[in-house]
Design a protein around this motif. Structure first.
Motif, PDB file in Angstrom:
ATOM      1  N   ARG A   1      45.577  30.040  59.373  1.00 29.33           N
ATOM      2  CA  ARG A   1      44.409  30.922  59.256  1.00 29.33           C
ATOM      3  C   ARG A   1      44.817  32.388  59.144  1.00 29.33           C
TER       4      ARG A   1
ATOM      5  N   LYS B   1      42.661  32.174  55.608  1.00 28.28           N
ATOM      6  CA  LYS B   1      41.235  32.177  55.963  1.00 28.28           C
ATOM      7  C   LYS B   1      40.314  32.668  54.849  1.00 28.28           C
TER       8      LYS B   1
ATOM      9  N   PRO C   1      37.308  26.918  58.124  1.00 22.89           N
ATOM     10  CA  PRO C   1      37.909  26.507  59.400  1.00 22.89           C
ATOM     11  C   PRO C   1      38.130  24.996  59.474  1.00 22.89           C
TER      12      PRO C   1
END
Length: 108
Positions: A73, A85, A90
Motif C-alpha cells: 500500500r 494505493k 484495499p
C-alpha cells in the motif's frame, strides 16, 4: 515501469458474467497476473528476487499479512518499491498479501 500499461491492467474492467463468484475469480486472475508480471519485473518472474527482494513465503518470514499489505500500500521510501494505493483497492492489496504469504502465486 510503464505506468500507463500498469494503469491499464489495474483499471481494466472485470469480466461481466452476472455471477459474483465468477467475477471474483476473474478479478483474482487479473491480480495474480499483475503480481507475476508487474511485481515480477523487480522481484523476479518466479518471485525469487531480482532488483527487489524475493516474495516467496519462506522469504517473508515472520511478516504478518497486514505488514505485507502495508508495504504494498505505502511502498518503501528510498527504494524502487512504489506505493500501490493509488492503483489498487484495499481489498485487492489484502488479497495479494494473503496470496504471497500462502505461496499461492509462486510456482515450485
Amino acid at each position: 515501469m510503464c505506468a500507463a500499461l500498469l494503469f491499464g491492467l489495474v483499471m481494466a474492467p472485470g469480466a461481466v458474467m452476472g455471477d459474483e463468484f465468477e467475477t471474483q475469480t476473474a478479478d483474482q486472475a487479473r491480480l495474480a497476473n499483475l503480481v507475476l508480471q508487474d511485481c515480477g519485473s523487480c522481484h523476479g518472474l518466479t518471485l525469487r528476487g531480482g532488483l527487489g527482494p524475493p516474495l516467496r513465503p519462506e522469504d517473508l518470514g515472520g511478516l504478518q499479512v497486514e505488514a505485507i499489505a502495508a508495504i504494498i500500500r505505502e511502498g518503501v521510501p528510498d527504494t524502487a518499491m512504489p506505493p500501490w494505493k493509488p492503483l489498487l483497492s484495499p481489498e485487492e492489496i489484502h488479497w495479494i498479501s494473503r496470496q504471497l504469504k500462502s505461496g499461492a502465486l509462486v510456482s515450485p
